[in-house]
Design a protein around this motif. Structure first.
Motif, mmCIF file in Angstrom:
data_model
loop_
_atom_site.group_PDB
_atom_site.id
_atom_site.type_symbol
_atom_site.label_atom_id
_atom_site.label_comp_id
_atom_site.label_asym_id
_atom_site.label_seq_id
_atom_site.Cartn_x
_atom_site.Cartn_y
_atom_site.Cartn_z
ATOM 1 N N GLN A 1 -11.841 -41.183 -20.338
ATOM 2 C CA GLN A 1 -10.617 -41.591 -21.017
ATOM 3 C C GLN A 1 -9.789 -40.416 -21.528
ATOM 4 N N ASP A 2 -10.412 -39.267 -21.740
ATOM 5 C CA ASP A 2 -9.679 -38.094 -22.219
ATOM 6 C C ASP A 2 -9.265 -37.156 -21.089
ATOM 7 N N ARG A 3 -9.581 -37.520 -19.860
ATOM 8 C CA ARG A 3 -9.206 -36.699 -18.712
ATOM 9 C C ARG A 3 -7.921 -37.244 -18.099
ATOM 10 N N GLU A 4 -7.234 -36.406 -17.342
ATOM 11 C CA GLU A 4 -5.893 -36.778 -16.871
ATOM 12 C C GLU A 4 -5.876 -37.492 -15.527
ATOM 13 N N HIS A 5 -7.019 -37.602 -14.853
ATOM 14 C CA HIS A 5 -6.991 -38.103 -13.483
ATOM 15 C C HIS A 5 -7.349 -39.582 -13.342
ATOM 16 N N THR A 6 -7.616 -40.262 -14.438
ATOM 17 C CA THR A 6 -7.845 -41.708 -14.393
ATOM 18 C C THR A 6 -6.740 -42.412 -15.177
ATOM 19 N N PRO A 7 -6.175 -43.492 -14.646
ATOM 20 C CA PRO A 7 -5.120 -44.217 -15.353
ATOM 21 C C PRO A 7 -5.624 -44.757 -16.694
ATOM 22 N N VAL B 1 0.259 -46.140 -11.165
ATOM 23 C CA VAL B 1 0.399 -44.832 -10.537
ATOM 24 C C VAL B 1 1.632 -44.903 -9.627
ATOM 25 N N PRO B 2 2.651 -44.077 -9.887
ATOM 26 C CA PRO B 2 3.932 -44.239 -9.174
ATOM 27 C C PRO B 2 3.849 -44.099 -7.666
ATOM 28 N N TYR B 3 3.029 -43.159 -7.188
ATOM 29 C CA TYR B 3 2.980 -42.904 -5.738
ATOM 30 C C TYR B 3 1.567 -43.120 -5.219
ATOM 31 N N ALA B 4 1.416 -44.099 -4.359
ATOM 32 C CA ALA B 4 0.122 -44.412 -3.757
ATOM 33 C C ALA B 4 0.400 -45.079 -2.408
ATOM 34 N N PRO B 5 -0.458 -44.828 -1.406
ATOM 35 C CA PRO B 5 -1.672 -44.012 -1.441
ATOM 36 C C PRO B 5 -1.361 -42.528 -1.525
ATOM 37 N N LEU B 6 -2.429 -41.721 -1.529
ATOM 38 C CA LEU B 6 -2.286 -40.275 -1.653
ATOM 39 C C LEU B 6 -1.383 -39.724 -0.556
ATOM 40 N N PRO C 1 3.496 -26.952 -1.409
ATOM 41 C CA PRO C 1 3.092 -26.590 -2.774
ATOM 42 C C PRO C 1 2.722 -27.807 -3.628
ATOM 43 N N HIS C 2 3.438 -28.914 -3.437
ATOM 44 C CA HIS C 2 3.103 -30.138 -4.170
ATOM 45 C C HIS C 2 1.762 -30.698 -3.695
ATOM 46 N N LYS C 3 1.520 -30.638 -2.389
ATOM 47 C CA LYS C 3 0.222 -31.089 -1.870
ATOM 48 C C LYS C 3 -0.912 -30.239 -2.432
ATOM 49 N N ALA C 4 -0.666 -28.944 -2.570
ATOM 50 C CA ALA C 4 -1.686 -28.057 -3.133
ATOM 51 C C ALA C 4 -2.013 -28.449 -4.577
ATOM 52 N N LYS C 5 -0.981 -28.780 -5.346
ATOM 53 C CA LYS C 5 -1.228 -29.189 -6.740
ATOM 54 C C LYS C 5 -2.014 -30.494 -6.795
ATOM 55 N N ILE C 6 -1.672 -31.446 -5.932
ATOM 56 C CA ILE C 6 -2.402 -32.716 -5.870
ATOM 57 C C ILE C 6 -3.861 -32.462 -5.477
ATOM 58 N N ALA C 7 -4.065 -31.555 -4.515
ATOM 59 C CA ALA C 7 -5.430 -31.231 -4.070
ATOM 60 C C ALA C 7 -6.246 -30.618 -5.197
ATOM 61 N N ILE C 8 -5.624 -29.785 -6.000
ATOM 62 C CA ILE C 8 -6.317 -29.201 -7.155
ATOM 63 C C ILE C 8 -6.765 -30.318 -8.098
ATOM 64 N N GLY C 9 -5.927 -31.337 -8.248
ATOM 65 C CA GLY C 9 -6.294 -32.484 -9.089
ATOM 66 C C GLY C 9 -7.538 -33.192 -8.577
ATOM 67 N N LEU C 10 -7.638 -33.351 -7.246
ATOM 68 C CA LEU C 10 -8.830 -34.000 -6.680
ATOM 69 C C LEU C 10 -10.068 -33.134 -6.908
ATOM 70 N N LEU C 11 -9.918 -31.817 -6.783
ATOM 71 C CA LEU C 11 -11.039 -30.912 -7.039
ATOM 72 C C LEU C 11 -11.458 -30.966 -8.512
ATOM 73 N N GLU C 12 -10.495 -31.110 -9.406
ATOM 74 C CA GLU C 12 -10.812 -31.238 -10.838
ATOM 75 C C GLU C 12 -11.532 -32.551 -11.125
ATOM 76 N N THR D 1 1.466 -38.732 -9.611
ATOM 77 C CA THR D 1 2.598 -38.995 -10.502
ATOM 78 C C THR D 1 3.826 -38.213 -10.050
ATOM 79 N N GLU D 2 4.933 -38.389 -10.808
ATOM 80 C CA GLU D 2 6.151 -37.642 -10.501
ATOM 81 C C GLU D 2 5.936 -36.140 -10.603
ATOM 82 N N ARG D 3 4.986 -35.725 -11.451
ATOM 83 C CA ARG D 3 4.681 -34.301 -11.611
ATOM 84 C C ARG D 3 3.616 -33.830 -10.616
#
Length: 425
Positions: free
Chosen positions: A206-212, A227-232, A262-273, A299-301
């Motif tokens: 609940q305190d992590r950013e990757h679960t709604p 989640v604004p954009y789905a699927p991945l 670059p946006h895909k890279a940021k999303i990928a980092i989120g999956l690794l986190e 998300t939009e970010r």
């Protein structure tokens, strides 16, 4: 003199006209038949998959009788400020709708009691007990309920040293009206929700950013942020069109619709986190048993979010189920799309250790996604790191060290490439 009559020519013209007329009628009939069949199949699928009104009626009936209570009950059943919108269900037993709750957009999930066929994956979520809302029984004290929750959590996540803290989080969520007390109706809702992997993970992370965020619940119906954009990645197309699109063209469409690299890279980092969060996390390890693109969004970010966490399950519960599962071949020892163990032919029982760790599965899902359009200066190193990651196997101590090394190397490589750009914000 007039033109001589030509009966054979006239007959040939009539025959040609009749042939074209019959051809036109045939294809018109065929088009009507195929169109009617498609409409019938779509309607049948919709009526089978989309049964949200049944779920709502059942939940509200229990609420009005005082059997269950929760933060969303009054809005759903009395005020009508929480309503079901577009049907997103993929299975009749798991109703999913977009919806609005006042000025908030959310996703409403409701679980139907009846499952029309045997589903081996349901072993980890005992739905029938939860849907009856008969536990805890009348007269159960708060202390006894706390013991029930604690015992259940130990069975799910293992006897962790901090399982008491996890029980406290669950009991805090159960107090829907925040009066410091847990009523029997609130306890029954909490107990039903606790049977669901997705709810448990929402509490754990609940305190992590990757679960709604969990917005509210009533019985085992619950609302999470949208989640604004789905699927991945990938373009959603009607199934009738999907049938006719070649696999190569489908991949090209998916890549064309994806964000910039670059946006895909940021999303990928989120999956690794996320892999880090569930691997030896605060309350034990969780296994990611389905890492297909449909399970995630962003998300939009361009922050990664889990869209469907039903196949992210506690490792201890998974091992308990596999230990009891009979098998003849390795293919009998599978949960979800991605959690495989092997069959011990001497005992005809599944072994308990997954053959591929979470990180290897995540890298497999990211490979094509990241390598399409990758900048040339990072392509070779990224490809090398991804293939090393995909090759990870087993659950030995040495593998865990290699797991951490590859995970850190991948995150560092991606962050280094985008950190100087606005896309990292």
């Amino acid at each position: 003199q007039g033109t001589p009559s030509c009966p054979p020519c006239w007959r040939r013209g009539l025959a040609r006209f009749s042939y074209l007329h019959m051809k036109y009628l045939f294809f018109s009939w065929l088009a009507v038949f195929v169109g009617s069949w498609v409409i019938y199949v779509e309607y049948s699928s919709y009526t089978e998959l989309c049964r949200g009104h049944e779920c709502k009626n059942a939940i509200c009936d229990k609420f009005r009788k005082g059997v269950i209570d929760g933060t969303a009950c009054s809005s759903l059943c009395e005020k009508n400020t929480l309503y079901l919108g577009k049907c997103l269900s993929a299975k009749p037993s798991n109703q999913v709708y977009s919806g609005n709750w006042g000025d908030m957009e959310g996703i409403i999930k409701c679980h139907m009691e009846d499952v029309p066929h045997y589903d081996p994956e349901a072993e980890l979520e005992p739905r029938r007990e939860a849907a009856s809302f008969n536990r805890p029984t009348k007269g159960t004290s708060v202390e006894k309920f706390r013991e029930m929750v604690l015992s259940h959590l130990k069975a799910k996540v293992g006897d962790q040293t901090n399982v008491q803290d996890l029980a406290a989080l669950v009991l805090g969520a159960a107090d829907a009206n925040r009066d410091g007390q847990i009523s029997l109706a609130e306890a029954r809702s909490a107990w039903a929700l606790l049977q669901l992997n997705e709810f448990l993970l929402a509490v754990v992370l609940q305190d992590r950013e990757h679960t709604p965020r969990l917005l509210g619940f009533c019985g085992d119906l619950y609302v999470v942020e949208k989640v604004p954009y789905a699927p991945l990645y990938g373009v959603s197309l009607p199934w009738a069109i999907e049938l006719w699109i070649p696999a190569g063209l489908r991949r090209s469409l998916d890549q064309w619709a994806a964000p910039s690299w670059p946006h895909k890279a940021k999303i990928a980092i989120g999956l690794l986190e996320l892999v880090e969060d569930v691997f030896h996390g605060t309350f034990g390890s969780f296994l990611m048993c389905d890492v297909r693109a449909a399970r995630f969004g962003y998300t939009e970010r361009h922050d990664l979010k889990v869209v469907d966490a039903r196949r992210i399950i506690p490792e201890a519960a998974f091992q308990e189920v596999m230990r009891e599962r009979r098998c003849e071949v390795d293919g009998d020892c599978v949960y979800g799309a991605d959690c495989h163990t092997s069959c011990d032919l001497t005992k005809h029982r599944c072994t308990t250790e997954v053959t591929r760790p979470n990180l290897a599965k995540a890298c497999g899902a990211l490979k094509d996604y990241l390598l399409w359009g990758v900048p040339s200066d990072v392509k070779e190193e990224l490809e090398k790191q991804l293939y090393a990651c995909i090759a990870l196997r087993g659950a030995t101590e040495q593998m865990e060290m290699e797991h951490s090394l590859i995970l850190n190397n991948l995150k560092t490589l991606l962050w280094k490439r985008i950190s100087h750009t606005k896309d990292s914000k």
